[in-house]
Write a protein that holds these residues in place. Structure first.
Motif, PDB file in Angstrom:
ATOM      1  N   ALA A 184       0.796  -1.232   0.000  1.00  0.00           N
ATOM      2  CA  ALA A 184       0.000   0.000   0.000  1.00  0.00           C
ATOM      3  C   ALA A 184       0.826   1.279   0.000  1.00  0.00           C
ATOM      4  O   ALA A 184       0.257   2.369   0.038  1.00  0.00           O
ATOM      5  N   ALA A 233      -5.083   3.792  -0.723  1.00  0.00           N
ATOM      6  CA  ALA A 233      -6.118   3.352   0.219  1.00  0.00           C
ATOM      7  C   ALA A 233      -7.039   4.505   0.598  1.00  0.00           C
ATOM      8  O   ALA A 233      -8.268   4.359   0.622  1.00  0.00           O
ATOM      9  N   TYR A 270     -11.230  -2.724   5.157  1.00  0.00           N
ATOM     10  CA  TYR A 270     -10.171  -2.523   4.162  1.00  0.00           C
ATOM     11  C   TYR A 270      -8.903  -3.092   4.782  1.00  0.00           C
ATOM     12  O   TYR A 270      -8.452  -2.624   5.841  1.00  0.00           O
TER      13      TYR A 270
END
Length: 389
Positions: free
Chosen positions: A119, A125, A142
């Motif tokens: 990420a 995100a 998530y």
């Protein structure tokens, strides 16, 4: 990542020299234990992921924005303190467009989780979470999987507003029901190097030569997935670890879809006779060099992705290919151009780099995978190139 400047890298600080020496010693010990030679995949794994020392584990800035108007290596390093910029850092419209595909996939597959691998700074995100919330998508959680401890800290700071919804895990569950996203993940997975010399194939490995690392080739039965025409010397990569990762995802995914974005080619282009120098490249302070044995631990090391191998690994695990196209087509199919029209000029200029051919639009590709019968995924509505895989 955006195209780097061709500049001389800045000199190493005392702290950087100490890190390089410590990582060299660690890898040197591993080479000794292995009998004096390790494959490049083992070297790349250490250079990137050795605990506390590898590039992604040593606390360096890594990702950031390209400073505007900087023309020297020193200026780049001082202004950004980073090595490269990825699409989410370049423009928030990247995540906004991708979110439309994620939302469609969540609805079609009946899932309510998003899993992101690698990420980075957490920029993607945040963009996905914001966009999904704005459109009323019901998302239970998530989940982020990232090997870099220092990047995890940056992600947690950036995503503090979603602390109730975001989780970090170190391993996959036995069964996964989710939409999976990976932006520039496969290119950072260790590759094996193959070198054809005088018609004989060798695996290229790393040895310690007095005071530095060096190359040594050993005859091997390994081969590229395609025969490479010609008798000329030829250097290339095979992606056993990246393909194993995709295969593992496919085996665990009970419902959902996978979207992987990265730079690469189908194998007919990847193993073209003219691509005789391979694709391994290093990135530091917003410029590139081809020597992964130098300044180990301070540079990102990457290789382009063989998307045919990715697709075959997915199919071996029971997945179906939803589509394959360039990033430009994918993002435009997901509404990027309409988003740009509502923005001011600076934001339009930044977002344009995501889709123009000489920047990220053509070099980067997107592959979509799913469980069960394929469906009409938004991102591949026009310009699908699955037939080229």
């Amino acid at each position: 990542m955006t195209k780097p400047a061709i500049l001389t890298t800045p000199p190493l600080s005392a702290a950087e020299q100490g890190l390089v020496q410590a990582l060299q010693a660690r890898i040197r010990d591993r080479i000794a234990v292995a009998g004096g030679w390790i494959g490049f995949d083992a070297f790349m794994a250490e250079a990137l992921y050795a605990p506390g020392l590898g590039y992604y584990c040593n606390g360096s800035t890594k990702l950031g924005q390209m400073p505007q108007g900087m023309t020297t290596a020193e200026g780049l390093a001082q202004a950004a303190g980073s090595d490269f910029v990825t699409a989410p850092e370049l423009s928030p419209l990247f995540g906004k467009a991708l979110a439309r595909q994620v939302a469609q996939a969540l609805k079609h597959t009946g899932t309510d989780e998003v899993w992101e691998f690698g990420a980075g700074t957490g920029a993607l995100a945040l963009q996905l979470l914001d966009a999904l919330r704005e459109t009323g998508v019901s998302l239970r959680r998530y989940v982020i999987v990232d090997l870099s401890g220092d990047l995890k800290v940056r992600q947690q700071e950036r995503l503090a507003g979603y602390a109730h919804q975001v989780e970090w895990v170190d391993s996959l569950p036995d069964t996964l029901r989710a939409v999976v996203v990976g932006n520039e993940v496969l290119d950072a997975m260790p590759v094996q190097l193959l070198q054809r010399k005088d018609g004989v194939w060798h695996e290229r490995g790393v040895v310690w030569q007095g005071e530095s690392f060096g190359w040594e080739d050993r005859v091997t039965d390994l081969r590229a997935p395609l025969d490479v025409d010609g008798e000329h010397d030829y250097l290339t990569e095979i992606h056993l670890q990246g393909e194993a990762f995709v295969r593992t995802l496919g085996q665990k995914l009970a419902a959902g879809a996978i979207f992987l974005l990265d730079y690469g080619y189908p194998e007919s282009e990847y193993y073209h006779p003219q691509r005789h120098m391979g694709t391994v490249m290093c990135h530091r302070a917003h410029h590139a060099d081809p020597d992964p044995l130098d300044a180990v631990g301070l540079k990102d090391i990457t290789a382009h992705v063989n998307f045919t191998g990715t697709a075959v690994a997915a199919q071996d695990a029971g997945l179906e290919v939803l589509g394959y196209t360039c990033q430009a087509h994918f993002l435009m199919n997901c509404g990027l151009v309409e988003d740009m029209q509502a923005c001011d000029l600076p934001m339009r200029v930044a977002a344009q780099k995501l889709i123009v051919e000489h920047e990220m639009g053509e070099l980067f590709k997107v592959i979509g995978l799913t469980v069960g019968a394929p469906w009409d995924a938004l991102g591949f509505a026009r310009g699908d190139r699955t037939h080229r895989l």
